[in-house]
Design a protein around this motif. Structure first.
Motif, PDB file in Angstrom:
ATOM      1  N   VAL A 135      33.389  13.930   3.268  1.00 17.42           N
ATOM      2  CA  VAL A 135      34.760  13.480   3.439  1.00 17.42           C
ATOM      3  C   VAL A 135      35.204  12.806   2.138  1.00 17.42           C
ATOM      4  CG1 VAL A 135      34.362  13.107   5.900  1.00 17.42           C
ATOM      5  CG2 VAL A 135      34.268  11.177   4.336  1.00 17.42           C
ATOM      6  N   MET A 136      36.502  12.632   2.013  1.00 12.79           N
ATOM      7  CA  MET A 136      37.098  12.039   0.809  1.00 12.79           C
ATOM      8  C   MET A 136      36.421  10.716   0.471  1.00 12.79           C
ATOM      9  SD  MET A 136      39.415  12.049  -1.556  1.00 12.79           S
ATOM     10  CE  MET A 136      40.116  10.847  -2.683  1.00 12.79           C
ATOM     11  N   VAL A 182      46.940  19.540   2.943  1.00 11.02           N
ATOM     12  CA  VAL A 182      48.335  19.125   2.850  1.00 11.02           C
ATOM     13  C   VAL A 182      48.780  18.418   4.124  1.00 11.02           C
ATOM     14  CG1 VAL A 182      50.688  19.998   2.619  1.00 11.02           C
ATOM     15  CG2 VAL A 182      48.847  20.965   1.216  1.00 11.02           C
ATOM     16  N   ARG A 183      48.262  18.843   5.261  1.00 10.51           N
ATOM     17  CA  ARG A 183      48.699  18.233   6.520  1.00 10.51           C
ATOM     18  C   ARG A 183      48.031  16.868   6.672  1.00 10.51           C
ATOM     19  NH1 ARG A 183      46.890  22.901  10.208  1.00 10.51           N
ATOM     20  NH2 ARG A 183      45.215  22.669   8.709  1.00 10.51           N
ATOM     21  N   LYS A 184      48.864  15.872   6.952  1.00 13.37           N
ATOM     22  CA  LYS A 184      48.385  14.492   6.933  1.00 13.37           C
ATOM     23  C   LYS A 184      47.235  14.259   7.907  1.00 13.37           C
ATOM     24  CE  LYS A 184      53.051  12.845   5.909  1.00 13.37           C
ATOM     25  NZ  LYS A 184      54.230  12.154   6.490  1.00 13.37           N
ATOM     26  N   HIS A 185      47.357  14.825   9.118  1.00 12.70           N
ATOM     27  CA  HIS A 185      46.345  14.512  10.126  1.00 12.70           C
ATOM     28  C   HIS A 185      45.004  15.146   9.791  1.00 12.70           C
ATOM     29  CE1 HIS A 185      47.812  18.421  11.558  1.00 12.70           C
ATOM     30  NE2 HIS A 185      46.695  18.532  12.233  1.00 12.70           N
ATOM     31  N   GLN A 189      43.968  15.743   6.497  1.00 13.88           N
ATOM     32  CA  GLN A 189      43.432  14.975   5.377  1.00 13.88           C
ATOM     33  C   GLN A 189      42.871  13.643   5.876  1.00 13.88           C
ATOM     34  OE1 GLN A 189      45.081  12.932   1.439  1.00 13.88           O
ATOM     35  NE2 GLN A 189      45.537  15.122   1.478  1.00 13.88           N
ATOM     36  N   ALA A 190      43.513  13.092   6.918  1.00 16.18           N
ATOM     37  CA  ALA A 190      43.017  11.837   7.481  1.00 16.18           C
ATOM     38  C   ALA A 190      41.627  12.003   8.095  1.00 16.18           C
ATOM     39  CB  ALA A 190      43.986  11.310   8.535  1.00 16.18           C
ATOM     40  N   LEU A 191      41.258  13.224   8.449  1.00 12.13           N
ATOM     41  CA  LEU A 191      39.912  13.478   8.972  1.00 12.13           C
ATOM     42  C   LEU A 191      38.900  13.646   7.850  1.00 12.13           C
ATOM     43  CD1 LEU A 191      40.719  15.986  11.877  1.00 12.13           C
ATOM     44  CD2 LEU A 191      40.253  13.534  12.042  1.00 12.13           C
TER      45      LEU A 191
END
Lengths: 271, 458
Positions: free
Chosen positions: B196-197, B277-280, B282-284
Motif C-alpha cells: 500500500v502507499m 484515480v478514484r478516491k475510495h 486510492q484510500a485502500l
C-alpha cells in the motif's frame, strides 16, 4: 498526499462505543410499522423515504382503557432514514391513523439511530443494532413513551434470506412502566423466485415481560405471508397479509411498504 | 550436468528422435524455476495476510525471454491443491498454455512440471494461475500468483532511460450485494506491487529521464484507473503490442489482465503520487510515490475530476486495405443468470454456461470476427488464449438502431478487451494457432461461474 484509509482499529472502537451508548429498551410499534429489519443501513448522502400502510381487517372492536379499537384502523406511517456514514443511519417516524368516527389523527413520532458492523470486517452474517424511542398518544397506546433496542442479524444464502430481530422493549411512561423489559422477537425467511420477486414468511411475537412471560392467549403472535418486489435499486416494495393467532393479537392485517431512496449527494466518477 | 548449449543441441534432434528430445528436456537445467507456495504477505504495517505466491514474492519475478528462443521453465507446486501456470498473451501450444480446459496437465500437489516452449510474440506479457476460486476469495487470481513476463525484442517504439513494472492488485475480498441484485467481490486493500502507499519503496527517478511504465492489472475482478500527478503518460503499447497511434493521456484505464506501456517525461521535479484515480480505491492503498533524485518532499497528488479513456484514440488513422475475404462472423451474446440475491451471478454465452458453450470449429487460416453483444449490467474484460486479436468496433450501445457498430478501428492488437455493459464490440483474429483455445471473461468470479468457451479447430 492521497486520502488515507481510516484505521480499522479506530473504526472498530467507534462502532463499539456507539453500541455501548445505545439506550436500553423500547416498546413495539404495534401495527404502525410491521417490518423485520435487515442489517444493511442506508448509504451516506442518501435519504430513504418509506410509507408503511397497514389496515386491520379484523381487530379489537372495543374501546379499552380509553384506547380506540383497532378494528378497521388504517395506519399510515412515514419513515425517513438518512445515512450518516457507511455504518450508521438515523430514522424518524410519523405515525398516523384513520378510522371511521375519528378521522385522520396524528398518533406520535419516534427517532431511531442505528449502527452496523461494516462489510469490510468480513463477518459471516450482517449485524446491526437499532434503538428507537418515541411518543404516541394515549388514545392509541396507553403506554405513551416507549423505548426499543433491536439487534438485527441477517444472512443471504443463494436464493434464501434469513433475518432475526430479537427486540427488547420497555415502557418509559404508561401503565406498563413497572413491567420492565419485554421480549418481542421477529423473524423473516424468504426465497428469491426471480431477480424481482421474492416471497416468504414474517413472524412477529411479543411475549411480554422478560422473567414474567405472558400466558399464550395474552401474547402477540402474528404470521405474515409476504412478497418483496425488487424492481429497482432505489425502490423498496413489500406487501403482506397476516393473521394473529392469539386473542391479544389483531386477527387479520394487510400491510404494504413503499420505499424510495433519494441520493442527494454530489458524486463525481472519481469518488 | 548438461549445459544449456548442450540442451539446445539436443533439442534440435526433436524432429528425428522425439522421445530422445523429451528425455533431453527433462535432463537440462531449466532457464527459470517457479515455486508455488504459501506465503505471509505484509501489504502494510496493518495488513498482513496469508496467500500463495511465486518464489515467495508478489508480484513474481520478471521473466525475460527472447522471442523464438526456446525456454524451459520448471514449476513446483508446494501448495495443497493442484495448480497450473498460464503464459498470458503467448502463442503457446494448448498442452503448455496453462489452461487445464485446453489440455494442459495440472501440476499435482507436491509435483513439478516443465513448460518448454518457444516464446512469441515479443512484448509485455505475464504469467498467472488459471484455477478456480468459486466462493473462496483467497484462491486463484485472488491470491498473489502473478508475475511479469517480457519477450525481447519488445519493439519499444520509444527510447527510455529506466523502466518500472507495476502490478495493480486487490486483496482481502468479501462478497457485497451490488445494485443489480447479486453478490460481487469487494476488497479491503488495494496495492501496487503488493504494497500500500507509503509501505513500499518509491520509484526513484532523475530529472530529464524518460521512464517506461509497464502497468499490469492483476486484480481478480476490478478495473483500475491510474494517473501520475504532475505528469502525463504517453501510451505506446497495449497488452504488449505497440499501438498504431501513441497518445499522451492524463490517466490509464487498465482492466483485469490488461497491460499498458506508457512513457513519462520526468520534467517536474518533486515527489509525486502515482495512484488510483478514484478516491475510495486510492484510500485502500493503491498508490506509490515517484521520487525525483534529492527530493524529500511529501508526495503530492492532484485529484482528477473525471475518468478519461478510450481505446479508439490509439487506432490507426487510416483504414488498412480491406480487400481480403470478409471474416466469418461469430455473434456471442453475453448474459447473466440470476442465482439469488445471496449469490454471485452465473454467466452464459449464447444461452449456455461452460462447459456447454460452443461454436462451430475454426478453420485453420481463416479470419474470424467475434461480435460481443453484452446484454448484462457488467463490463467484461474478455480474453482469448493463444492468439491476439484486432479491435474493430467498440462501444456501440445495444439500443442503437440495428445494433450496428458506429466505428471502424484498425491496428490495435490485444488479447484482452473490456466490453462495456449494454454495448456491442467486435474483434478479429486469424485462426493460425491450431489446438483447443480458451475464450473467457477475465473476472475470476465470472469465469468460475460459466463465462468460458473452448474454441476448437476443425
Amino acid at each position: 498526499m492521497p486520502d488515507r484509509p481510516a484505521s480499522p482499529w479506530r473504526r472498530r472502537v467507534a462502532v463499539l462505543l456507539a453500541l455501548a451508548c445505545l439506550p436500553l429498551l423500547a416498546r413495539a410499534q404495534a401495527n404502525y410499522e410491521i417490518q423485520v429489519y435487515g442489517a444493511e443501513t442506508v448509504p451516506p448522502e442518501t435519504l430513504m423515504v418509506e410509507l408503511h400502510s397497514n389496515f386491520t381487517v379484523e381487530g379489537e372492536k372495543e374501546t379499552i382503557d380509553g384506547m380506540y379499537p383497532t378494528n378497521h384502523q388504517e395506519h399510515e406511517t412515514i419513515e425517513l432514514t438518512e445515512g450518516l456514514n457507511d455504518w450508521s443511519e438515523l430514522g424518524f417516524y410519523i405515525f398516523t391513523s384513520e378510522q371511521d368516527g375519528h378521522g385522520v389523527q396524528w398518533v406520535g413520532d419516534h427517532v431511531r439511530p442505528r449502527v452496523r458492523v461494516p462489510d469490510s470486517w468480513g463477518w459471516p452474517v450482517g449485524v446491526s443494532v437499532s434503538t428507537e424511542i418515541g411518543f404516541q398518544r394515549s388514545a392509541y397506546s396507553t403506554d405513551t413513551w416507549t423505548w426499543e433496542i433491536r439487534p438485527i442479524i441477517d444472512k443471504s444464502v443463494g436464493r434464501w434470506y434469513f433475518a432475526v430481530n430479537p427486540a427488547l422493549e420497555r415502557t418509559l411512561h404508561g401503565p406498563d412502566v413497572e413491567q420492565g423489559w419485554g421480549f418481542a422477537p421477529s423473524i423473516k425467511i424468504s426465497y428469491d423466485f426471480t431477480r424481482v420477486v421474492s416471497g416468504g414468511i414474517e413472524w412477529y411475537a411479543d411475549y411480554g415481560a422478560i422473567g414474567n412471560i405472558a400466558p399464550v392467549h395474552n401474547q402477540q403472535q402474528q404470521v405474515f405471508v409476504v412478497t418483496d418486489l425488487n424492481v429497482s435499486p432505489v425502490w423498496e416494495i413489500n406487501i403482506g397479509i397476516g393473521i394473529g393467532a392469539t386473542s391479544a393479537t389483531d386477527h387479520l392485517i394487510v400491510k404494504a411498504i413503499l420505499g424510495r431512496r433519494f441520493d442527494w449527494g454530489r458524486h463525481s466518477p472519481v469518488d | 550436468m548438461i549445459s544449456r548449449r548442450d540442451f539446445l543441441g539436443l533439442s534440435s534432434l526433436v524432429a528425428l528422435a522425439p522421445p530422445f528430445a523429451s528425455f533431453a528436456e527433462n535432463l537440462a537445467e531449466p532457464d527459470y524455476r517457479i515455486d508455488i507456495a504459501p506465503v505471509t504477505l505484509d501489504l502494510s504495517p496493518r495488513h498482513r495476510l496469508k496467500t500463495t505466491a511465486y518464489n515467495g514474492q508478489v508480484p513474481g519475478a520478471v521473466l525475460r525471454l527472447r522471442e523464438n528462443q526456446p525456454v524451459t521453465i520448471e514449476v513446483a507446486n508446494h501448495t495443497d491443491r493442484p495448480e497450473v501456470v498460464h503464459w498470458h498473451g503467448l502463442f503457446t501450444p494448448p498442452d503448455l498454455d496453462g489452461a487445464i480446459e485446453e489440455g494442459t496437465p495440472a501440476i499435482e500437489v507436491g509435483s513439478t512440471a516443465r513448460y518448454a516452449f518457444t516464446p512469441r510474440p515479443a512484448g509485455f506479457r505475464w504469467y498467472h494461475t488459471h484455477t478456480m476460486a468459486m466462493n473462496d476469495l483467497t484462491r486463484a487470481q485472488y491470491s498473489g500468483q502473478h508475475g511479469f513476463l517480457i519477450i525481447e525484442p519488445r519493439n519499444d517504439p520509444a527510447r527510455y532511460d529506466q523502466e518500472f513494472f507495476l502490478a495493480l492488485h486487490d486483496w482481502a475480498g468479501y462478497l457485497l450485494a451490488n445494485e443489480d441484485g447479486a453478490m460481487n467481490p469487494s476488497y479491503a486493500v488495494s496495492t501496487i506491487n503488493g504494497k500500500v502507499m507509503g509501505f513500499g519503496e518509491p520509484l526513484r527517478v532523475k530529472q530529464g529521464q524518460r521512464i517506461l511504465l509497464h502497468v499490469l492489472n492483476s486484480s481478480p475482478t476490478e478495473v483500475h484507473w491510474v494517473a501520475l500527478a504532475g505528469h502525463s503518460l504517453r501510451v505506446v503499447a497495449l497488452d504488449g503490442n505497440p499501438v498504431p497511434t501513441p497518445r499522451t493521456v492524463p490517466m490509464l484505464r487498465v482492466a483485469p489482465a490488461e497491460r499498458v506501456c506508457a512513457v513519462v517525461e520526468m520534467n517536474n521535479p518533486g515527489v509525486w503520487v502515482l495512484g488510483e484515480v478514484r478516491k475510495h480505491v486510492q484510500a485502500l492503498g493503491m498508490a506509490v510515490a515517484v521520487e525525483y533524485e534529492n527530493r524529500q518532499d511529501p508526495a503530492r497528488w492532484e485529484q482528477p475530476s473525471d475518468l478519461i479513456w478510450n481505446y479508439q484514440q490509439f487506432a490507426a488513422t487510416r483504414p488498412s486495405d480491406s480487400s481480403s475475404d470478409p471474416p466469418i462472423a461469430v455473434p456471442l451474446v453475453l448474459e447473466s443468470k440470476f442465482r439469488g440475491h445471496g449469490a454471485m451471478e452465473a454467466w452464459t454465452i449464447n444461452g449456455n454456461s461452460y462447459p456447454d458453450t460452443r461454436i462451430a470449429p475454426l478453420i485453420h487460416g481463416r479470419r474470424y470476427r467475434l461480435q460481443f453483444i453484452n446484454m448484462s449490467m457488467d463490463d467484461h474484460p474478455l480474453h482469448l488464449h493463444r492468439h491476439s486479436f484486432e479491435l474493430r468496433a467498440l462501444g456501440a450501445p445495444l439500443a442503437a438502431a440495428g445494433g450496428a457498430a458506429p466505428n471502424d478501428l484498425r491496428g490495435i492488437m490485444k488479447d484482452v478487451v473490456l466490453v462495456d455493459s449494454q454495448t456491442r464490440a467486435e474483434v478479429e483474429f486469424t485462426a493460425d494457432n491450431p489446438g483447443a483455445t480458451l475464450f473467457h471473461c477475465h473476472q475470476q468470479n465470472h469465469m468460475d461461474l460459466g463465462f468460458m468457451m473452448l474454441l476448437h479447430y476443425a
